[in-house]
Design a protein around this motif. Structure first.
Motif, PDB file in Angstrom:
ATOM      1  N   VAL A  47     100.522  55.588  47.225  1.00 54.00           N
ATOM      2  CA  VAL A  47     100.676  54.599  46.167  1.00 54.00           C
ATOM      3  C   VAL A  47      99.981  53.319  46.245  1.00 54.00           C
ATOM      4  CG1 VAL A  47     102.543  53.618  44.958  1.00 54.00           C
ATOM      5  CG2 VAL A  47     102.768  55.825  45.769  1.00 54.00           C
ATOM      6  N   VAL A  48      99.928  52.715  47.418  1.00 48.66           N
ATOM      7  CA  VAL A  48      99.098  51.517  47.636  1.00 48.66           C
ATOM      8  C   VAL A  48      97.967  51.858  48.617  1.00 48.66           C
ATOM      9  CG1 VAL A  48      99.139  49.015  48.764  1.00 48.66           C
ATOM     10  CG2 VAL A  48     101.287  50.055  47.397  1.00 48.66           C
ATOM     11  N   HIS A  49      96.732  51.301  47.967  1.00 45.81           N
ATOM     12  CA  HIS A  49      95.498  51.625  48.647  1.00 45.81           C
ATOM     13  C   HIS A  49      94.863  50.434  48.822  1.00 45.81           C
ATOM     14  CE1 HIS A  49      95.728  55.644  46.435  1.00 45.81           C
ATOM     15  NE2 HIS A  49      96.273  54.906  45.389  1.00 45.81           N
ATOM     16  N   SER A  50      94.747  50.372  50.323  1.00 49.60           N
ATOM     17  CA  SER A  50      93.716  49.385  51.044  1.00 49.60           C
ATOM     18  C   SER A  50      93.676  47.985  50.389  1.00 49.60           C
ATOM     19  CB  SER A  50      92.152  49.861  50.811  1.00 49.60           C
ATOM     20  OG  SER A  50      91.978  51.151  51.357  1.00 49.60           O
ATOM     21  N   LEU A  51      95.245  47.645  50.511  1.00 42.63           N
ATOM     22  CA  LEU A  51      95.614  46.265  50.015  1.00 42.63           C
ATOM     23  C   LEU A  51      95.523  45.323  51.048  1.00 42.63           C
ATOM     24  CD1 LEU A  51      97.527  45.748  47.000  1.00 42.63           C
ATOM     25  CD2 LEU A  51      98.004  44.278  48.849  1.00 42.63           C
ATOM     26  N   SER A  52      94.792  44.118  50.606  1.00 44.29           N
ATOM     27  CA  SER A  52      94.590  42.866  51.585  1.00 44.29           C
ATOM     28  C   SER A  52      95.212  41.628  50.893  1.00 44.29           C
ATOM     29  CB  SER A  52      93.213  42.684  52.212  1.00 44.29           C
ATOM     30  OG  SER A  52      92.924  43.814  52.844  1.00 44.29           O
ATOM     31  N   LEU A  53      96.239  40.975  51.552  1.00 48.51           N
ATOM     32  CA  LEU A  53      96.567  39.640  50.693  1.00 48.51           C
ATOM     33  C   LEU A  53      97.129  38.697  51.741  1.00 48.51           C
ATOM     34  CD1 LEU A  53      99.928  39.505  50.550  1.00 48.51           C
ATOM     35  CD2 LEU A  53      99.708  40.962  48.844  1.00 48.51           C
ATOM     36  N   ALA A  54      97.069  37.320  51.429  1.00 43.97           N
ATOM     37  CA  ALA A  54      97.715  36.630  52.486  1.00 43.97           C
ATOM     38  C   ALA A  54      98.549  35.688  51.648  1.00 43.97           C
ATOM     39  CB  ALA A  54      96.640  35.487  53.159  1.00 43.97           C
ATOM     40  N   ILE A  55     100.002  35.379  52.237  1.00 45.06           N
ATOM     41  CA  ILE A  55     100.846  34.413  51.725  1.00 45.06           C
ATOM     42  C   ILE A  55     101.357  33.404  52.565  1.00 45.06           C
ATOM     43  CG2 ILE A  55     103.294  34.379  50.542  1.00 45.06           C
ATOM     44  CD1 ILE A  55     102.851  37.451  49.941  1.00 45.06           C
ATOM     45  N   ASP A  56     101.163  32.057  52.017  1.00 45.61           N
ATOM     46  CA  ASP A  56     101.172  30.977  52.958  1.00 45.61           C
ATOM     47  C   ASP A  56     102.812  30.819  53.287  1.00 45.61           C
ATOM     48  OD1 ASP A  56      98.801  30.296  53.544  1.00 45.61           O
ATOM     49  OD2 ASP A  56      98.505  29.071  51.866  1.00 45.61           O
ATOM     50  N   GLN A  57     103.160  30.143  54.252  1.00 45.43           N
ATOM     51  CA  GLN A  57     104.667  29.899  54.121  1.00 45.43           C
ATOM     52  C   GLN A  57     105.177  28.809  53.524  1.00 45.43           C
ATOM     53  OE1 GLN A  57     104.788  29.469  58.672  1.00 45.43           O
ATOM     54  NE2 GLN A  57     107.135  29.583  58.470  1.00 45.43           N
ATOM     55  N   GLY A  58     106.349  28.784  52.666  1.00 48.53           N
ATOM     56  CA  GLY A  58     106.810  27.767  51.874  1.00 48.53           C
ATOM     57  C   GLY A  58     106.200  27.837  50.583  1.00 48.53           C
TER      58      GLY A  58
ATOM     59  N   ALA B 173     102.845  33.249  56.111  1.00 46.02           N
ATOM     60  CA  ALA B 173     104.114  33.805  56.423  1.00 46.02           C
ATOM     61  C   ALA B 173     103.793  35.403  56.698  1.00 46.02           C
ATOM     62  CB  ALA B 173     105.048  33.699  55.221  1.00 46.02           C
ATOM     63  N   ILE B 174     102.954  35.689  55.633  1.00 49.29           N
ATOM     64  CA  ILE B 174     102.595  37.457  55.472  1.00 49.29           C
ATOM     65  C   ILE B 174     101.091  37.619  55.286  1.00 49.29           C
ATOM     66  CG2 ILE B 174     102.800  39.282  54.015  1.00 49.29           C
ATOM     67  CD1 ILE B 174     105.438  38.108  52.900  1.00 49.29           C
ATOM     68  N   ALA B 175     100.605  38.500  56.021  1.00 46.25           N
ATOM     69  CA  ALA B 175      98.938  38.661  55.936  1.00 46.25           C
ATOM     70  C   ALA B 175      99.051  40.026  56.325  1.00 46.25           C
ATOM     71  CB  ALA B 175      98.367  38.116  57.053  1.00 46.25           C
ATOM     72  N   LEU B 176      98.328  40.711  54.914  1.00 43.52           N
ATOM     73  CA  LEU B 176      98.165  42.198  54.980  1.00 43.52           C
ATOM     74  C   LEU B 176      96.731  42.441  54.926  1.00 43.52           C
ATOM     75  CD1 LEU B 176     100.695  43.356  52.158  1.00 43.52           C
ATOM     76  CD2 LEU B 176     101.025  43.252  54.484  1.00 43.52           C
TER      77      LEU B 176
ATOM     78  N   VAL C 273      97.706  40.542  41.008  1.00 37.84           N
ATOM     79  CA  VAL C 273      97.745  41.532  39.716  1.00 37.84           C
ATOM     80  C   VAL C 273      97.636  43.021  40.394  1.00 37.84           C
ATOM     81  CG1 VAL C 273      97.435  42.433  37.550  1.00 37.84           C
ATOM     82  CG2 VAL C 273      97.374  39.774  38.104  1.00 37.84           C
ATOM     83  N   MET C 274      98.385  43.825  40.281  1.00 41.93           N
ATOM     84  CA  MET C 274      98.080  45.025  41.019  1.00 41.93           C
ATOM     85  C   MET C 274      97.828  46.189  39.820  1.00 41.93           C
ATOM     86  SD  MET C 274     100.802  45.955  44.210  1.00 41.93           S
ATOM     87  CE  MET C 274     100.034  47.190  44.709  1.00 41.93           C
ATOM     88  N   ALA C 275      96.810  47.055  40.197  1.00 42.70           N
ATOM     89  CA  ALA C 275      96.903  48.105  39.138  1.00 42.70           C
ATOM     90  C   ALA C 275      96.424  49.468  39.971  1.00 42.70           C
ATOM     91  CB  ALA C 275      95.597  47.798  38.163  1.00 42.70           C
ATOM     92  N   GLU C 276      97.277  50.606  39.740  1.00 43.14           N
ATOM     93  CA  GLU C 276      97.084  51.798  40.415  1.00 43.14           C
ATOM     94  C   GLU C 276      96.995  51.585  41.962  1.00 43.14           C
ATOM     95  OE1 GLU C 276      93.933  53.900  38.644  1.00 43.14           O
ATOM     96  OE2 GLU C 276      94.965  53.697  36.517  1.00 43.14           O
ATOM     97  N   GLY C 277      97.935  50.725  42.351  1.00 49.23           N
ATOM     98  CA  GLY C 277      97.842  50.626  43.907  1.00 49.23           C
ATOM     99  C   GLY C 277      96.957  49.820  44.360  1.00 49.23           C
ATOM    100  N   HIS C 278      95.892  49.045  43.594  1.00 48.83           N
ATOM    101  CA  HIS C 278      94.922  48.419  44.168  1.00 48.83           C
ATOM    102  C   HIS C 278      95.115  46.681  43.746  1.00 48.83           C
ATOM    103  CE1 HIS C 278      91.986  51.560  45.213  1.00 48.83           C
ATOM    104  NE2 HIS C 278      92.633  52.225  44.405  1.00 48.83           N
ATOM    105  N   ALA C 279      94.492  46.182  44.292  1.00 48.32           N
ATOM    106  CA  ALA C 279      94.591  44.465  43.953  1.00 48.32           C
ATOM    107  C   ALA C 279      93.649  44.466  42.961  1.00 48.32           C
ATOM    108  CB  ALA C 279      94.441  43.617  45.084  1.00 48.32           C
ATOM    109  N   ALA C 280      94.082  44.259  41.662  1.00 48.97           N
ATOM    110  CA  ALA C 280      93.095  43.933  40.536  1.00 48.97           C
ATOM    111  C   ALA C 280      92.855  42.511  40.382  1.00 48.97           C
ATOM    112  CB  ALA C 280      93.662  44.545  39.236  1.00 48.97           C
ATOM    113  N   LEU C 281      93.422  41.584  40.502  1.00 47.09           N
ATOM    114  CA  LEU C 281      93.142  40.248  40.396  1.00 47.09           C
ATOM    115  C   LEU C 281      94.012  39.306  41.439  1.00 47.09           C
ATOM    116  CD1 LEU C 281      91.678  38.502  38.368  1.00 47.09           C
ATOM    117  CD2 LEU C 281      93.748  38.301  37.004  1.00 47.09           C
ATOM    118  N   THR C 282      93.457  38.387  42.143  1.00 47.42           N
ATOM    119  CA  THR C 282      94.150  37.551  43.034  1.00 47.42           C
ATOM    120  C   THR C 282      94.082  36.205  42.184  1.00 47.42           C
ATOM    121  OG1 THR C 282      92.431  36.791  44.183  1.00 47.42           O
ATOM    122  CG2 THR C 282      93.536  38.548  45.199  1.00 47.42           C
ATOM    123  N   LEU C 283      95.225  35.558  42.118  1.00 46.80           N
ATOM    124  CA  LEU C 283      95.691  34.295  41.348  1.00 46.80           C
ATOM    125  C   LEU C 283      95.874  33.220  42.309  1.00 46.80           C
ATOM    126  CD1 LEU C 283      97.857  35.947  38.728  1.00 46.80           C
ATOM    127  CD2 LEU C 283      95.593  35.382  38.347  1.00 46.80           C
ATOM    128  N   THR C 284      95.059  31.900  42.237  1.00 43.84           N
ATOM    129  CA  THR C 284      95.257  30.828  42.956  1.00 43.84           C
ATOM    130  C   THR C 284      96.240  29.927  42.406  1.00 43.84           C
ATOM    131  OG1 THR C 284      93.298  29.739  42.067  1.00 43.84           O
ATOM    132  CG2 THR C 284      92.899  31.151  44.022  1.00 43.84           C
TER     133      THR C 284
END
Lengths: 242, 325
Positions: A19-30, A4-7, A203-214
């Motif tokens: 405020v947000v630095h070089s952040l990448s993430l993917a969120i599935d639909q539903g 649904a969302i891919a950064l 989990v975000m810290a200081e504008g970065h992705a600090a930890l991704t959670l599956t």
């Protein structure tokens, strides 16, 4: 599963500050995606940028497959977004605000579906927003995010101000809506909601992705909340960006 | 008082943060003041006195209104509730601020027309008294002095096009009756005075609602269409009826009056999308004062002085659609 969302490599400015630095993430639909982080870590800025409420300074942002990083209005039109309760108009009745966002009141109420009852919205319709308590405004803000009938909805700390019964009921309805195909992105501050309701998280810290959670990590977290919390705090303190 | 002065300073800093805004203030205001001074020197004393008195009344009324709102804020939501709730300690600093605002405006009035100072001070006093009286009436009323109730009633009136039609018909028929019963000059004056208050009421706007519309994806044009409908219907009702029952000149003046109120409403609406209410009112006032001064000094320049900043405001207001800073 479709994204649904891919950064990718997204940066967001607020005024002159990045405020947000070089952040990448993917969120599935539903799925229900939970975003955690300390105050000032960039969660709200990221959510507002995703929802087209702030421009994206750099990077790519695909929503349901379409590249929309440079098209703030198109992002906004695709997402339901709960406005901050302090920005709700005091001189408007709840029904008027819902009708504005949903096109008309009946459509808005239809789009809210089961949430309307969980949040006791029918009883608030004739109230002036200026006369609503913080908890009532929070319910109105959540209702407004759904009133437009979007497939992706963003809620920034939706359970703040709510009484325990309302929070419980709303969590259940939101989960049911996600199971029916809604993509929900929420900023959260409580670990139990993250581990029991969300399908994935960051989990975000200081504008970065600090930890991704599956999903697996969250299920384990629900079974052993103390270890999970300890791991998360450690990840935040060591600030190892992933 | 230090708290309020700090806020005023911060607002002014916000409004003139860009070098171009500051330059405009430093260059345009003295030029316009000089031009206004030369214009006042040429017009008859009673006409000049009338304009100065209008300015004084507006200053007195709006300064008292603003300060009353600030006292209420401090007594309920502010950080200094203890001081604000003690009547004596609250009134003294606000009276000083009110005096400062009136003296500053009186200084400007004195600069453009030294003999108009008396008119200014008398009218400012009347403005202060009028707003003070409203405060007393509201606080003594059975509704417990709910100023919000009055604002809400006005907003409801302004939000419904049928109000425009009904008020337009009432005004037009009253003017028609006046025209049948009174002498020509008196009926013309009545026909131009009658639409003033309804037009202002129909131009009521709520800053929070305007920001909410922007955040909900309404463009400036959509917001204007939504909020100007009652006023446009009002104008569209009175002008043809005036043309039939009074004369074309009166109808044209009445139409012009409604257009001016509409343009002021549009400026306020654009500012409310961009700035917090206080700063928005301040910015809109500065722009309108500049237009009035330009209109007095070089009438042909007034549309340009109005159009240039409005085009810029429009661009910024369009960019504010969906945005939450």
């Amino acid at each position: 599963m479709t994204e649904a969302i891919a950064l990718d490599d997204v940066c967001v400015r607020r005024g002159t500050d990045m405020v947000v630095h070089s952040l990448s993430l993917a969120i599935d639909q539903g799925t229900w995606f939970g975003l955690m982080g300390a105050n000032g870590s960039g969660k709200t800025t990221l959510l507002r940028a995703l929802a087209g409420r702030l421009p994206i300074a750099r990077g790519t942002c695909r929503l349901l497959g379409a590249e929309l990083a440079g098209r703030r209005a198109a992002r906004a039109a695709q997402m339901g977004f709960a406005p901050p309760i302090e920005s709700l108009p005091e001189m408007m009745r709840v029904r008027e605000a819902l009708a504005l966002v949903g096109g008309d009141l009946d459509t808005a109420i239809g789009n809210i579906e089961g949430l309307g009852d969980a949040m006791a919205i029918p009883g608030l319709l004739d109230r002036w927003i200026g006369d609503c308590s913080s908890g009532m405004r929070q319910r109105v803000a959540i209702a407004l995010a759904f009133a437009g009938g979007r497939e992706i909805v963003i809620l920034d700390e939706p359970f703040n101000w709510l009484d325990p019964v309302a929070a419980f009921d709303i969590r259940h309805v939101l989960r049911a809506r996600v199971d029916k195909g809604l993509t929900l992105v929420t900023a959260l501050h409580d670990i139990p909601t993250l581990t029991t309701c969300c399908d994935a998280g960051l989990v975000m810290a200081e504008g970065h992705a600090a930890l991704t959670l599956t999903k697996d990590q969250l299920i384990k977290g629900a079974m052993d909340p103390l270890s999970f919390e300890s791991d998360m705090i450690q990840a935040l303190r060591t600030r190892t960006w992933t | 008082m230090r708290h309020e002065l700090l806020l005023i300073f911060n607002d002014a800093r916000g409004a003139f943060s860009g070098w171009s805004n500051l330059l405009t203030l430093l260059v345009a205001v003295p030029i316009l003041l000089l031009a206004a001074r030369s214009w006042f020197a040429e017009v008859p004393a009673d006409q000049a006195g009338f304009v100065i008195a209008l300015f004084g009344f507006a200053v007195g009324l709006s300064a008292t209104h603003l300060l009353a709102e600030r006292v209420q804020y401090h007594q309920t939501l502010g950080m200094l509730a203890e001081e604000a709730l003690a009547v004596r300690s609250a009134l003294a600093p606000f009276a000083i601020l009110l005096a400062m605002a009136v003296i500053l405006a009186a200084g400007l009035a004195g600069l453009v027309h030294p003999s108009g100072l008396g008119y200014f001070l008398a009218a400012a006093g009347a403005g202060i008294a009028a707003r003070g009286l409203l405060l007393i009436v509201l606080s003594a009323s059975s509704s417990g002095g709910n100023y919000n109730a009055l604002s809400r009633a006005l907003l409801r009136l302004a939000g419904d096009w049928r109000s425009g039609l009904l008020l337009g018909l009432a005004v037009a028929l009253s003017a028609a009756a006046g025209s049948a019963l009174l002498a020509k000059e008196a009926s013309m004056a009545l026909a131009l005075l009658l639409p003033c208050i309804p037009a202002l009421a129909l131009a009521s706007l709520d800053a929070g609602s305007m920001r909410f519309l922007a955040q909900s994806g309404f463009s400036p044009w959509q917001a204007i269409r939504k909020h100007a409908r009652a006023l446009v219907v009002f104008g569209g009702t009175i002008v043809p009826v005036y043309a039939m029952t009074t004369d074309l000149v009166t109808a044209a003046f009445a139409g012009g009056l409604v257009i001016v109120v509409l343009l002021v409403m549009i400026v306020r609406l654009l500012c409310y999308r961009l700035y917090p209410k206080r700063l928005a009112d301040f910015t809109a006032s500065i722009l309108l004062i500049a237009v009035i001064l330009a209109g007095i000094a070089v009438p042909l320049l007034a549309p340009v002085v109005f159009a240039v900043p409005v085009v810029r405001l429009w661009g910024m207001a369009s960019n504010s659609t969906w945005r939450i800073a």
